[in-house]
Write a protein that holds these residues in place. Structure first.
Motif, short mmCIF file in Angstrom:
data_model
loop_
_atom_site.label_atom_id
_atom_site.label_comp_id
_atom_site.label_asym_id
_atom_site.label_seq_id
_atom_site.Cartn_x
_atom_site.Cartn_y
_atom_site.Cartn_z
N PRO A 1 34.92 16.44 -1.72
CA PRO A 1 35.72 17.26 -0.82
C PRO A 1 34.92 18.41 -0.23
O PRO A 1 33.99 18.93 -0.86
N LEU A 2 35.29 18.80 0.98
CA LEU A 2 34.70 19.97 1.61
C LEU A 2 35.35 21.21 1.03
O LEU A 2 36.58 21.32 1.01
N LEU A 3 34.54 22.14 0.57
CA LEU A 3 35.02 23.39 0.00
C LEU A 3 34.70 24.54 0.95
O LEU A 3 34.06 24.35 1.97
N GLY A 4 35.17 25.74 0.63
CA GLY A 4 34.97 26.88 1.52
C GLY A 4 35.99 26.84 2.64
O GLY A 4 37.15 26.47 2.43
N ASP A 5 35.57 27.21 3.85
CA ASP A 5 36.48 27.26 4.99
C ASP A 5 36.67 25.85 5.54
O ASP A 5 35.90 25.38 6.40
N THR A 6 37.70 25.15 5.09
CA THR A 6 37.92 23.76 5.50
C THR A 6 38.43 23.63 6.93
O THR A 6 38.50 22.52 7.46
N SER A 7 38.77 24.76 7.55
CA SER A 7 39.18 24.69 8.96
C SER A 7 38.00 24.30 9.85
O SER A 7 38.19 23.93 11.01
N GLN A 8 36.79 24.36 9.29
CA GLN A 8 35.58 24.00 10.03
C GLN A 8 35.22 22.53 9.86
O GLN A 8 34.12 22.11 10.23
N ARG A 9 36.13 21.72 9.30
CA ARG A 9 35.80 20.34 8.95
C ARG A 9 35.37 19.50 10.14
O ARG A 9 34.61 18.54 10.00
N ASN A 10 35.85 19.84 11.34
CA ASN A 10 35.47 19.06 12.52
C ASN A 10 34.30 19.66 13.28
O ASN A 10 34.01 19.23 14.40
N ARG A 11 33.64 20.63 12.67
CA ARG A 11 32.45 21.19 13.32
C ARG A 11 31.35 20.13 13.34
O ARG A 11 31.10 19.44 12.36
N ILE A 12 30.69 20.00 14.48
CA ILE A 12 29.65 18.98 14.66
C ILE A 12 28.31 19.53 14.19
O ILE A 12 27.91 20.64 14.54
N ILE A 13 27.63 18.73 13.38
CA ILE A 13 26.32 19.09 12.84
C ILE A 13 25.25 18.55 13.77
O ILE A 13 25.16 17.34 13.99
N HIS A 14 24.41 19.42 14.29
CA HIS A 14 23.35 18.99 15.20
C HIS A 14 21.99 18.88 14.52
O HIS A 14 21.09 18.21 15.04
N HIS A 15 21.83 19.53 13.38
CA HIS A 15 20.55 19.48 12.67
C HIS A 15 20.81 19.44 11.16
O HIS A 15 21.78 20.02 10.68
N ILE A 16 19.95 18.73 10.45
CA ILE A 16 20.00 18.68 8.98
C ILE A 16 18.66 19.13 8.45
O ILE A 16 17.61 18.61 8.85
N GLN A 17 18.69 20.11 7.57
CA GLN A 17 17.45 20.72 7.08
C GLN A 17 17.44 20.72 5.56
O GLN A 17 18.47 20.94 4.92
N LEU A 18 16.29 20.46 4.99
CA LEU A 18 16.12 20.49 3.55
C LEU A 18 15.63 21.88 3.14
O LEU A 18 14.60 22.36 3.65
N GLY A 19 16.37 22.52 2.25
CA GLY A 19 16.01 23.88 1.81
C GLY A 19 14.98 23.86 0.70
O GLY A 19 15.28 24.19 -0.44
N ALA A 20 13.74 23.45 1.05
CA ALA A 20 12.68 23.33 0.05
C ALA A 20 11.69 24.47 0.11
O ALA A 20 10.99 24.74 -0.87
N ALA A 21 11.60 25.16 1.24
CA ALA A 21 10.64 26.25 1.39
C ALA A 21 11.23 27.56 0.86
O ALA A 21 12.34 27.58 0.29
N SER A 22 10.51 28.64 1.04
CA SER A 22 11.01 29.95 0.62
C SER A 22 12.26 30.28 1.43
O SER A 22 12.47 29.75 2.53
N SER A 23 13.09 31.17 0.89
CA SER A 23 14.33 31.52 1.58
C SER A 23 14.07 32.03 2.98
O SER A 23 14.79 31.68 3.92
N GLN A 24 13.03 32.86 3.15
CA GLN A 24 12.73 33.43 4.46
C GLN A 24 12.35 32.33 5.46
O GLN A 24 12.80 32.33 6.61
N LYS A 25 11.52 31.38 5.01
CA LYS A 25 11.11 30.30 5.91
C LYS A 25 12.29 29.40 6.27
O LYS A 25 12.40 28.91 7.40
#
Length: 365
Positions: free
Chosen positions: A227-251
């Motif tokens: 299930p989607l958690l958090g603000d579920t009113s955003q469920r139909n928001r379109i994702i244009h990019h997918i990123q892997l959070g492997a680098a430092s937080s700043q990067k």
């Protein structure tokens, strides 16, 4: 007499369902009663207590065709169905008769019928009912949808056309979809030249659109089975990019693009806290579509509190980051009846691109 059209494709993910939505939209402006049928349903679901193909359920939901749902998906291939046909427990003749009966029922109450095929021309062969044979059974001329390009379109069409020729079914039009805008006219010119000897008309459909091609948060939720958690009113928001959070937080933050879905392991507390905090800032809310948090390690209580209070949409899943990232990056978005932005775009694009050309002539023929 009910007019009909069979929407075929050279393969999966050409945009066949998008074209079907468009044809129904245009036909509804020309005719009083319009119907839809998916004769062979390889992807089934339960809709109004009836097992039907997902595309039939989609069209019923978009266009209010629920009362005809029993006829819109006459043959559904659920788990084990193909083995039953091969073992002789079900017959091609019975399936073909169900398709004809459903088609006759829809024709009797409609002025125009859109019949959507399944995958490429050979799909359904295991039960003796490939797309060409089904098109012959419903006695409908064919519009073949192909993806963009030149050489790959020619190859794919040449693989599919012999099936329809063998069944004596006329392919009226090749509709080329997902064209690159800067190459649209050049591609169509060469394709018309390539198929002129066959007498096959070629027309352009829609340009490639990230809005139509990219998934929503709801799609990702269904894909991962969580299930989607958090603000579920955003469920139909379109994702244009997918990123892997492997680098430092700043990067990771510096690399955020508009409407990014960030996949980061549950042990990256500092990154989860950073993204949660930035979600309050409008500039970053435009970039952060949501989080997918895989991993066996629990999220620390304080991190979980910050994540929850931020309202950022997220999914928590106990799988490895590699498994989850592969799933979401390999995913091909399919339209659902809830995707109002996508459906509205398809309809407006149909008005702009398909109206007034050979497609509209075919609807009137």
């Amino acid at each position: 007499m009910c007019k009909k059209i069979f929407v075929a494709a050279t393969g999966q993910h050409c945009g066949k369902t998008t074209i079907s939505i468009s044809l129904l939209h245009l036909a509804r402006q020309m005719y009083g009663q319009v119907a839809f049928m998916k004769p062979i349903g390889p992807k089934c679901m339960t809709f109004n207590d009836i097992v039907v193909d997902k595309d039939a359920a989609l069209m019923a939901g978009i266009y209010g065709l629920e009362e005809d749902i029993a006829f819109m998906s006459p043959v559904v291939l659920g788990r084990g169905s193909t083995k039953q046909y091969l073992d002789g427990l079900q017959s091609r003749e019975a399936a073909e008769e169900r398709i004809r009966e459903a088609c006759n029922k829809l024709e009797s109450k409609s002025e125009f019928l859109v019949v959507e095929g399944s995958g490429h021309g050979g799909v359904g062969s295991v039960i003796g009912l490939n797309n060409a044979r089904v098109a012959r059974a419903v006695d409908a001329p064919v519009v073949m949808v192909a993806g963009g390009g030149i050489g790959n379109v020619i190859d794919a069409v040449e693989l599919n056309l012999p099936l329809y020729e063998r069944e004596g079914v006329e392919v009226k039009l090749l509709l080329v979809n997902k064209l690159l805008p800067e190459k649209r006219e050049e591609s169509l010119s060469y394709l018309r030249k390539a198929f002129a000897p066959r007498g096959l008309m070629v027309a352009g459909a829609f340009d490639f659109s990230p809005v139509l091609a990219d998934p929503t948060l709801a799609h990702i939720s269904r894909l991962l089975g969580h299930p989607l958690l958090g603000d579920t009113s955003q469920r139909n928001r379109i994702i244009h990019h997918i990123q892997l959070g492997a680098a430092s937080s700043q990067k990771v933050v510096d690399g955020l693009l508009p409407s990014t879905l960030l996949v980061t392991t549950s042990s990256r507390d500092e990154l989860i806290v950073t993204i949660s905090s930035l979600y309050h800032i409008p500039e970053y809310r435009e970039r952060i579509a949501g989080l997918v948090i895989p991993g066996h390690a629990p999220i620390s209580p304080i991190t979980q509190q910050i994540l929850t209070e931020s309202g950022v949409p997220y999914l928590r899943i106990v799988e490895t980051t590699a498994e989850v990232f592969s799933k979401v990056t390999d995913h091909v978005s399919k339209i659902s009846a809830d995707d109002r932005e996508k459906i509205d775009l398809i309809r407006s694009s149909a008005e702009r691109v398909l109206r007034g050309g050979v497609v509209e002539e075919l609807l009137k023929a």
